[in-house]
Design a protein around this motif. Structure first.
Motif, PDB file in Angstrom:
ATOM      1  N   ARG A 109       0.881  -1.302   0.145  1.00  0.00           N
ATOM      2  CA  ARG A 109      -0.094  -0.018   0.188  1.00  0.00           C
ATOM      3  C   ARG A 109       0.788   1.404   0.178  1.00  0.00           C
ATOM      4  NH1 ARG A 109      -4.317   0.895  -2.023  1.00  0.00           N
ATOM      5  NH2 ARG A 109      -4.710   2.697  -1.226  1.00  0.00           N
ATOM      6  N   THR A 110       1.918   1.284   0.793  1.00  0.00           N
ATOM      7  CA  THR A 110       2.972   2.353   0.811  1.00  0.00           C
ATOM      8  C   THR A 110       3.560   2.735  -0.552  1.00  0.00           C
ATOM      9  OG1 THR A 110       3.355   2.002   2.963  1.00  0.00           O
ATOM     10  CG2 THR A 110       4.986   3.453   1.872  1.00  0.00           C
ATOM     11  N   THR A 113       0.721   4.224  -3.029  1.00  0.00           N
ATOM     12  CA  THR A 113       0.176   5.663  -2.548  1.00  0.00           C
ATOM     13  C   THR A 113       1.418   6.395  -3.287  1.00  0.00           C
ATOM     14  OG1 THR A 113      -0.835   4.611  -0.698  1.00  0.00           O
ATOM     15  CG2 THR A 113      -0.349   7.184  -0.710  1.00  0.00           C
ATOM     16  N   GLY A 127      -6.544  -5.029  -5.261  1.00  0.00           N
ATOM     17  CA  GLY A 127      -6.359  -4.635  -3.895  1.00  0.00           C
ATOM     18  C   GLY A 127      -7.702  -4.942  -3.161  1.00  0.00           C
ATOM     19  N   TYR A 130     -11.860  -1.948   0.572  1.00  0.00           N
ATOM     20  CA  TYR A 130     -11.700  -0.644   1.474  1.00  0.00           C
ATOM     21  C   TYR A 130     -10.459   0.053   0.656  1.00  0.00           C
ATOM     22  CZ  TYR A 130      -9.873   2.365   5.242  1.00  0.00           C
ATOM     23  OH  TYR A 130      -9.791   3.404   5.808  1.00  0.00           O
ATOM     24  N   ASP A 131      -9.276  -0.660   0.300  1.00  0.00           N
ATOM     25  CA  ASP A 131      -8.329   0.211  -0.415  1.00  0.00           C
ATOM     26  C   ASP A 131      -8.863   0.721  -1.726  1.00  0.00           C
ATOM     27  OD1 ASP A 131      -6.756  -0.047   1.902  1.00  0.00           O
ATOM     28  OD2 ASP A 131      -5.841  -1.903   1.198  1.00  0.00           O
ATOM     29  N   SER A 134     -11.152   3.580  -1.182  1.00  0.00           N
ATOM     30  CA  SER A 134     -10.544   4.833  -0.934  1.00  0.00           C
ATOM     31  C   SER A 134      -9.610   5.540  -2.326  1.00  0.00           C
ATOM     32  CB  SER A 134      -9.418   4.303  -0.022  1.00  0.00           C
ATOM     33  OG  SER A 134     -10.222   4.316   1.094  1.00  0.00           O
ATOM     34  N   ASP A 135      -9.065   4.569  -2.991  1.00  0.00           N
ATOM     35  CA  ASP A 135      -8.371   4.913  -4.271  1.00  0.00           C
ATOM     36  C   ASP A 135      -9.431   5.469  -5.117  1.00  0.00           C
ATOM     37  OD1 ASP A 135      -6.050   4.002  -3.072  1.00  0.00           O
ATOM     38  OD2 ASP A 135      -5.810   2.198  -4.371  1.00  0.00           O
ATOM     39  N   ASP A 373     -12.149  -9.290  -2.285  1.00  0.00           N
ATOM     40  CA  ASP A 373     -10.973  -9.043  -1.611  1.00  0.00           C
ATOM     41  C   ASP A 373      -9.701  -8.956  -2.789  1.00  0.00           C
ATOM     42  OD1 ASP A 373     -10.453 -11.664  -1.695  1.00  0.00           O
ATOM     43  OD2 ASP A 373      -9.834 -11.721   0.436  1.00  0.00           O
ATOM     44  N   ASN A 446      -9.159   1.722  10.107  1.00  0.00           N
ATOM     45  CA  ASN A 446      -7.719   1.650   9.524  1.00  0.00           C
ATOM     46  C   ASN A 446      -6.536   0.941  10.292  1.00  0.00           C
ATOM     47  OD1 ASN A 446      -7.263   3.071  11.776  1.00  0.00           O
ATOM     48  ND2 ASN A 446      -7.273   5.193  10.628  1.00  0.00           N
TER      49      ASN A 446
END
Length: 499
Positions: A109-110, A113, A127, A130-131, A134-135, A373, A446
């Motif tokens: 994820r890092t 981002t 992903g 949830y991710d 958000s993206d 997922d 989170n």
């Protein structure tokens, strides 16, 4: 609108892709689900076969100069990485597209981002919901809403959205017109049980929470440790998984109360709003009762549960040292190989809490895992390059096709989501019969919240907190975390939390 014009252009490109790939069924092991094709009709003429080959070649030429950067988090799983490389190689040979595979085994994820911040995000990546949600909200992902209304080149015959189970399809719609990608598979969480130990203790396989506690008591009385419960850190998940299910089973009307959008699920901003207006209160009797059920359950775990990790708990089950453990469908390969013929085992969902246990019970178990997922998304920046966008969509459809889902199922026991796939007998226990996780209390916020909840849970279970004190701790933890989330997203009552 620009998007509508682009969609029309893509339809033509995807039609060519469908001819190119032979509808995506070549090489798949799920032959029952595959439609008739030229290979299954030897009476077809040589001319027809030649025409199909010409179409395939033409499609390949259309894509031959395109390179796509693809990112996926497979960790260090050698089998998963091996089968993925085989799949990618087959796709490149099929289409002429070059796939540059970026597998980030450390902090996926890092890395993502950082890439998107630098405007260098991958063309296609996967992903969890949830991710990806958000993206999408951050503007990184192409909207799949119009694609959902069309056929996939690799699973034709009906709109793409209809190739998913209804519960999964509805979950993918963030709004009626916003879809962040397409899910291919999931890892369903189950309780693995040792039938031989159950028989030795005279315990029945439970379906309700009352029966579950009764089975645990009989196992303990027989000198058998009922459950290997790993709780060393947030990464061991059982504490999060069980609490998610138990709280959800005592939901009552909470989902309806929180769900402003009407999609049947509580999104993060809806959770924030509900917490602020007092609808979501972790000091309520309903919530405290869920914690008390977990405390009662903990008497049946190994004494070192706060120092036990997931891998060690599974190893204890394999050695026959505990009667039950919680694990994912992807753990089945290792468990089956190591248990061998040592004992008979099976899997069950978290038992159903009935009104015999709680007046708040809704009488249905809630799925752990089983959410979409492994979702494939496409970089929104590709909207400026229609040919590359078409190739990226084709690739996302291929990676989420029944053919590819079946390969992952056979290799690492990922549960496929395509309705045209069939689960083999060894995975029959992983068929989803439970309700969806509609309010992700502890896994949908989170990492900081998960840290708080796990640390506080350890103290509660060992007796440092009473139930009231733990409930207050959870309430304060949510307040701390959600205040930060409000600032990060500029959510407040005045703008209705972005709803």
């Amino acid at each position: 609108m620009k998007r509508k014009m682009l969609s029309a252009l893509l339809c033509a490109t995807l039609a060519a892709s469908a001819m190119l790939t032979g509808c995506g069924n070549g090489g798949g092991s799920n032959t029952d689900a595959a439609p008739d094709n030229a290979q299954s009709k030897p009476q077809d003429t040589e001319t027809a076969s030649t025409e199909e080959t010409d179409e395939e070649k033409q499609g390949a030429e259309d894509f031959s100069d395109i390179t796509l950067v693809f990112a996926q988090d497979l960790g260090t799983d050698e089998t998963a990485n091996s089968v993925t490389n085989e799949i990618l190689q087959a796709y490149q040979e099929k289409t002429g597209i070059t796939i540059q595979f970026e597998n980030q085994p450390t902090d996926y994820r890092t890395w993502l981002t950082t890439q998107f911040t630098a405007k260098q995000g991958p063309d296609v990546y996967s992903g969890i919901l949830y991710d990806m949600s958000s993206d999408y909200e951050a503007g990184y992902l192409y909207n799949f809403a119009e694609l959902y209304e069309q056929e996939s080149a690799y699973d034709p015959g009906k709109p793409w959205k209809d190739t998913l189970p209804e519960s999964i399809s509805e979950r993918m719609y963030l709004t009626d017109s916003d879809v962040p990608g397409y899910p291919s598979s999931t890892s369903v969480v189950r309780i693995f049980y040792n039938k031989s130990l159950f028989d030795a203790a005279g315990a029945s396989i439970p379906t309700t929470w009352v029966e579950f506690m009764d089975a645990c008591a009989k196992l303990k009385e027989a000198g058998i440790t009922p459950f290997g419960f790993p709780n060393a850190s947030k990464d061991d998940l059982s504490w999060l998984w069980f609490n998610n299910s138990i709280c959800s089973q005592l939901n009552g009307d909470m989902t309806k109360t929180l769900d402003v959008s009407g999609n049947g699920y509580a999104e993060l901003n809806e959770i924030v709003k509900g917490f602020d207006d007092g609808s979501l209160d972790f000091t309520s009797d309903r919530m405290k009762q869920s914690y008390e059920l977990m405390k009662e359950f903990s008497q049946y775990w190994t004494s070192d549960y706060n120092g036990l990790d997931q891998a060690s708990a599974i190893d204890m089950f394999i050695r026959g040292e505990v009667a039950m453990v919680q694990a994912m469908s992807t753990n089945l390969t290792s468990i089956a190989a190591n248990v061998g013929d040592s004992f008979e085992y099976g899997v069950i969902p978290i038992p159903v809490i009935t009104t015999e246990t709680s007046e708040y019970a809704m009488g249905q178990s809630v799925i752990l895992g089983g959410q979409p997922d492994i979702i494939y998304g496409v970089n929104k920046a590709l909207e400026s390059d229609s040919a590359k966008l078409a190739a990226a969509i084709d690739f996302a459809q291929y990676m989420s096709s029944p053919e590819v889902q079946t390969k992952y199922m056979e290799a690492i026991n990922r549960i496929p989501l395509a309705t045209s796939t069939e689960l083999p007998e060894r995975l029959a226990g992983f068929i989803i019969t439970e309700d969806s996780l509609r309010v992700p209390y502890y896994t949908g916020i989170n990492g900081e919240l998960r840290d708080f909840f796990c640390r506080g849970g350890q103290l509660y279970l060992e007796g440092s907190y009473s139930t009231d004190e733990f409930a207050q701790y959870v309430q304060e933890s949510f307040s701390t975390v959600l205040e930060k989330i409000k600032i990060e997203n500029d959510w407040n009552a005045e703008n209705n939390y972005g709803l």
